[in-house]
Design a protein around this motif. Structure first.
Motif, PDB file in Angstrom:
ATOM      1  N   VAL A  32       5.754   3.476  -8.066  1.00 57.97           N
ATOM      2  CA  VAL A  32       4.909   3.255  -9.252  1.00 57.97           C
ATOM      3  C   VAL A  32       3.520   2.739  -8.849  1.00 57.97           C
ATOM      4  CG1 VAL A  32       4.733   2.034 -11.475  1.00 57.97           C
ATOM      5  CG2 VAL A  32       6.956   2.805 -10.663  1.00 57.97           C
ATOM      6  N   GLU A  58      -9.419  -3.423 -14.353  1.00 56.33           N
ATOM      7  CA  GLU A  58      -8.298  -2.572 -13.964  1.00 56.33           C
ATOM      8  C   GLU A  58      -7.388  -2.398 -15.180  1.00 56.33           C
ATOM      9  OE1 GLU A  58      -5.276  -2.068 -10.251  1.00 56.33           O
ATOM     10  OE2 GLU A  58      -5.238  -4.014 -11.248  1.00 56.33           O
ATOM     11  N   GLY A  60      -3.825  -0.999 -16.247  1.00 57.11           N
ATOM     12  CA  GLY A  60      -2.548  -0.599 -15.635  1.00 57.11           C
ATOM     13  C   GLY A  60      -2.309  -1.428 -14.392  1.00 57.11           C
ATOM     14  N   VAL A  61      -1.512  -2.477 -14.541  1.00 60.91           N
ATOM     15  CA  VAL A  61      -1.371  -3.468 -13.467  1.00 60.91           C
ATOM     16  C   VAL A  61      -0.003  -3.376 -12.776  1.00 60.91           C
ATOM     17  CG1 VAL A  61      -1.406  -5.970 -12.983  1.00 60.91           C
ATOM     18  CG2 VAL A  61      -2.919  -5.027 -14.733  1.00 60.91           C
ATOM     19  N   TYR A  62       1.024  -3.096 -13.559  1.00 67.01           N
ATOM     20  CA  TYR A  62       2.417  -3.063 -13.082  1.00 67.01           C
ATOM     21  C   TYR A  62       2.758  -4.399 -12.418  1.00 67.01           C
ATOM     22  CZ  TYR A  62       6.683  -1.193 -10.929  1.00 67.01           C
ATOM     23  OH  TYR A  62       7.978  -0.992 -10.521  1.00 67.01           O
ATOM     24  N   SER A  66      -2.136  -3.671  -6.699  1.00 63.81           N
ATOM     25  CA  SER A  66      -3.527  -3.228  -6.515  1.00 63.81           C
ATOM     26  C   SER A  66      -4.501  -4.319  -6.968  1.00 63.81           C
ATOM     27  CB  SER A  66      -3.789  -1.944  -7.290  1.00 63.81           C
ATOM     28  OG  SER A  66      -3.425  -2.081  -8.649  1.00 63.81           O
ATOM     29  N   ASP A  83      -2.750  -4.730 -19.113  1.00 58.85           N
ATOM     30  CA  ASP A  83      -1.571  -3.873 -19.151  1.00 58.85           C
ATOM     31  C   ASP A  83      -0.958  -3.953 -20.549  1.00 58.85           C
ATOM     32  OD1 ASP A  83       0.347  -2.695 -16.588  1.00 58.85           O
ATOM     33  OD2 ASP A  83       1.256  -2.812 -18.593  1.00 58.85           O
ATOM     34  N   LEU A  84      -0.272  -2.883 -20.916  1.00 51.67           N
ATOM     35  CA  LEU A  84       0.423  -2.848 -22.200  1.00 51.67           C
ATOM     36  C   LEU A  84       1.527  -3.910 -22.231  1.00 51.67           C
ATOM     37  CD1 LEU A  84       0.856  -1.191 -24.851  1.00 51.67           C
ATOM     38  CD2 LEU A  84       2.383   0.283 -23.556  1.00 51.67           C
ATOM     39  N   ASN A  85       2.255  -4.001 -21.104  1.00 49.81           N
ATOM     40  CA  ASN A  85       3.361  -4.970 -20.995  1.00 49.81           C
ATOM     41  C   ASN A  85       3.037  -5.993 -19.922  1.00 49.81           C
ATOM     42  OD1 ASN A  85       4.993  -3.307 -22.760  1.00 49.81           O
ATOM     43  ND2 ASN A  85       5.242  -1.942 -20.995  1.00 49.81           N
ATOM     44  N   ARG A  87       3.859  -8.617 -17.301  1.00 49.85           N
ATOM     45  CA  ARG A  87       5.021  -8.989 -16.492  1.00 49.85           C
ATOM     46  C   ARG A  87       4.791 -10.370 -15.899  1.00 49.85           C
ATOM     47  NH1 ARG A  87       4.113  -3.619 -16.254  1.00 49.85           N
ATOM     48  NH2 ARG A  87       5.905  -2.233 -16.343  1.00 49.85           N
ATOM     49  N   CYS A 102      -3.233  -5.599 -23.124  1.00 48.81           N
ATOM     50  CA  CYS A 102      -4.061  -4.682 -23.925  1.00 48.81           C
ATOM     51  C   CYS A 102      -3.525  -3.265 -23.786  1.00 48.81           C
ATOM     52  CB  CYS A 102      -5.522  -4.749 -23.458  1.00 48.81           C
ATOM     53  SG  CYS A 102      -6.617  -3.739 -24.454  1.00 48.81           S
ATOM     54  N   ASP A 103      -3.441  -2.592 -24.906  1.00 43.27           N
ATOM     55  CA  ASP A 103      -3.071  -1.171 -24.906  1.00 43.27           C
ATOM     56  C   ASP A 103      -4.334  -0.376 -24.595  1.00 43.27           C
ATOM     57  OD1 ASP A 103      -2.467   1.484 -25.620  1.00 43.27           O
ATOM     58  OD2 ASP A 103      -1.121   0.845 -27.228  1.00 43.27           O
ATOM     59  N   ALA A 129      -3.204   3.591 -15.896  1.00 42.83           N
ATOM     60  CA  ALA A 129      -2.240   3.185 -16.927  1.00 42.83           C
ATOM     61  C   ALA A 129      -1.265   4.316 -17.256  1.00 42.83           C
ATOM     62  CB  ALA A 129      -2.984   2.671 -18.149  1.00 42.83           C
ATOM     63  N   HIS A 131      -1.569   7.666 -17.691  1.00 39.17           N
ATOM     64  CA  HIS A 131      -1.737   9.010 -17.108  1.00 39.17           C
ATOM     65  C   HIS A 131      -1.447  10.104 -18.130  1.00 39.17           C
ATOM     66  CE1 HIS A 131      -2.145   6.691 -13.566  1.00 39.17           C
ATOM     67  NE2 HIS A 131      -0.866   6.356 -13.527  1.00 39.17           N
TER      68      HIS A 131
HETATM   69  C1  LIG Z   1       1.148   3.156 -12.315  1.00 42.30           C
HETATM   70  S1  LIG Z   1       1.409   1.576 -12.999  1.00 42.30           S
HETATM   71  C2  LIG Z   1       0.087   0.641 -12.358  1.00 42.30           C
HETATM   72  C3  LIG Z   1       0.176   0.417 -10.880  1.00 42.30           C
HETATM   73  C4  LIG Z   1      -0.809  -0.550 -10.287  1.00 42.30           C
HETATM   74  N1  LIG Z   1      -2.171  -0.293 -10.673  1.00 42.30           N
HETATM   75  C5  LIG Z   1      -0.702  -0.494  -8.784  1.00 42.30           C
HETATM   76  O1  LIG Z   1      -1.396   0.363  -8.161  1.00 42.30           O
HETATM   77  O2  LIG Z   1       0.040  -1.264  -8.206  1.00 42.30           O
HETATM   78  C6  LIG Z   1       1.040   1.868 -14.657  1.00 42.30           C
HETATM   79  C7  LIG Z   1       0.977   0.660 -15.560  1.00 42.30           C
HETATM   80  O3  LIG Z   1       0.331   1.060 -16.756  1.00 42.30           O
HETATM   81  C8  LIG Z   1       0.900   0.398 -17.844  1.00 42.30           C
HETATM   82  N2  LIG Z   1       0.663   1.181 -19.066  1.00 42.30           N
HETATM   83  C9  LIG Z   1       1.310   2.284 -19.522  1.00 42.30           C
HETATM   84  N3  LIG Z   1       0.815   2.683 -20.696  1.00 42.30           N
HETATM   85  C10 LIG Z   1      -0.200   1.833 -20.986  1.00 42.30           C
HETATM   86  C11 LIG Z   1      -1.093   1.711 -22.081  1.00 42.30           C
HETATM   87  N4  LIG Z   1      -1.036   2.547 -23.127  1.00 42.30           N
HETATM   88  N5  LIG Z   1      -2.003   0.723 -22.061  1.00 42.30           N
HETATM   89  C12 LIG Z   1      -2.056  -0.152 -21.027  1.00 42.30           C
HETATM   90  N6  LIG Z   1      -1.225  -0.099 -19.963  1.00 42.30           N
HETATM   91  C13 LIG Z   1      -0.308   0.874 -19.948  1.00 42.30           C
HETATM   92  C14 LIG Z   1       2.383   0.264 -17.495  1.00 42.30           C
HETATM   93  O4  LIG Z   1       2.943  -0.851 -18.165  1.00 42.30           O
HETATM   94  C15 LIG Z   1       2.327   0.092 -15.979  1.00 42.30           C
HETATM   95  O5  LIG Z   1       2.376  -1.271 -15.641  1.00 42.30           O
END
Ligand SMILES: C[S@@+](CC[C@H](N)C(=O)[O-])C[C@H]1O[C@@H](n2cnc3c(N)ncnc32)[C@H](O)[C@@H]1O
Length: 289
Positions: A32, A58, A60-62, A66, A83-85, A87, A102-103, A129, A131
């Protein structure tokens, strides 16, 4: 040598390690998170722009892998990671990171985050985020106006648009171009699913001069008539047989090839201006003019 190091410190780079090296030291190989080669691409893009980002967003943090690499590489940068969720991520020791929920489709919230954190503009945006093409485009529309001139907007994993299994992806079929040019086609068929469609749509913004020219021409009555007449194949065929008339029309009035590429909702003045748009496997980088 001392001066070189000093200037690097002043510009905010971590003098000890490159972004790639820092990412390696932290790397989980979790699929991921981003592959290491992306960091190499980012590093090169920043170097080419002579940019040491001080304000980073940034999306999309997961698990924060990164985010931590960026925070270590640019210790004096102000980094907002959304990030949406949210953690449970231990960001202690990373005081320059502000982790927010934030969405990516919440335009009002994204814009207020940008206004509050980057009043003078953001230097580097990484959208890693959902994709999903449509959502990523919404994010671009909200955030790109906040990117400062010379800043970079990075879109990750646009290749998902070629995945049949991806929500808005589709299988690639190469376009068949006729062998002869006796009849000029107005469209070259192209894969335009999801993220691929989104990043390709950004090509429009590298052509604002041509778009402006087209719009200026379209204002004149004669040009409007020519545009209208050009829609009828029989008239086009007559013009094709009269090279001098064709030259006059295309040379003097600059008959545009396609008037449909200008987004209807934006005037020419409102169109985002791109200095460059670079494509790499999995990564697309737009630089703001
Ligand atoms: C590919 S991971 C990020 C990986 C991270 N940037 C890294 O390289 O280690 C995608 C992240 O995007 C978040 N995400 C998915 N849909 C989203 C949305 N609509 N708004 C914000 N974040 C979102 C997910 O929760 C997930 O944590």
């Amino acid at each position: 040598m001392v001066f070189w190091n000093l200037s690097k410190v002043q510009r905010g780079f971590n003098t000890m390690s490159s972004l790639l090296e820092l990412a390696k030291s932290n790397y989980s190989s979790d699929p991921v998170t981003k592959p290491l080669r992306y960091y190499e691409i980012y590093e090169q893009a920043l170097r080419e722009e002579g940019l040491s980002p001080k304000f980073i967003l940034e999306i999309g943090v997961y698990e924060g892998e990164s985010t931590k690499a960026l925070a270590k590489c640019f210790p004096t940068a102000h980094i907002v990671a959304v990030d949406l969720n949210l953690r449970k991520i231990d960001f202690s020791g990373y005081e320059n990171v502000h982790y927010l929920q934030c969405d990516q489709t919440d335009s009002a919230k994204l814009q207020s985050i940008c206004r509050d954190n980057f009043p003078d503009g953001v230097d580097l945006v990484i959208d890693d985020a959902s994709h999903i093409g449509h959502l990523s485009r919404l994010t671009f529309n909200s955030v790109f106006p906040h990117v400062r001139s010379g800043g970079l907007y990075i879109i990750e994993d646009w290749g998902t648009g070629y995945w049949d299994t991806w929500m808005d992806g589709g299988r690639f079929t190469d376009s068949i171009v006729p062998g002869s040019a006796d009849k000029i086609a107005k469209k070259i068929p192209s894969h335009h699913f999801g993220m691929v469609g989104f990043v390709k749509s950004l090509v429009d913004y590298t052509a604002t001069d041509d778009i402006a020219k087209n719009q200026a021409v379209a204002h004149r009555l004669t040009s409007r008539l020519i545009l209208y007449a050009g829609r009828f194949r029989s008239l086009r065929n007559i013009v094709e047989r009269m090279p001098r008339v064709k030259l006059w029309l295309t040379g003097v009035h600059n008959v545009p090839a396609n008037t449909q590429n200008t987004p209807k909702s934006l005037s020419h003045a409102e169109l985002p201006r791109l200095k460059s748009l670079k494509f790499f496997p999995g990564v697309c980088i737009a630089s703001k003019a």
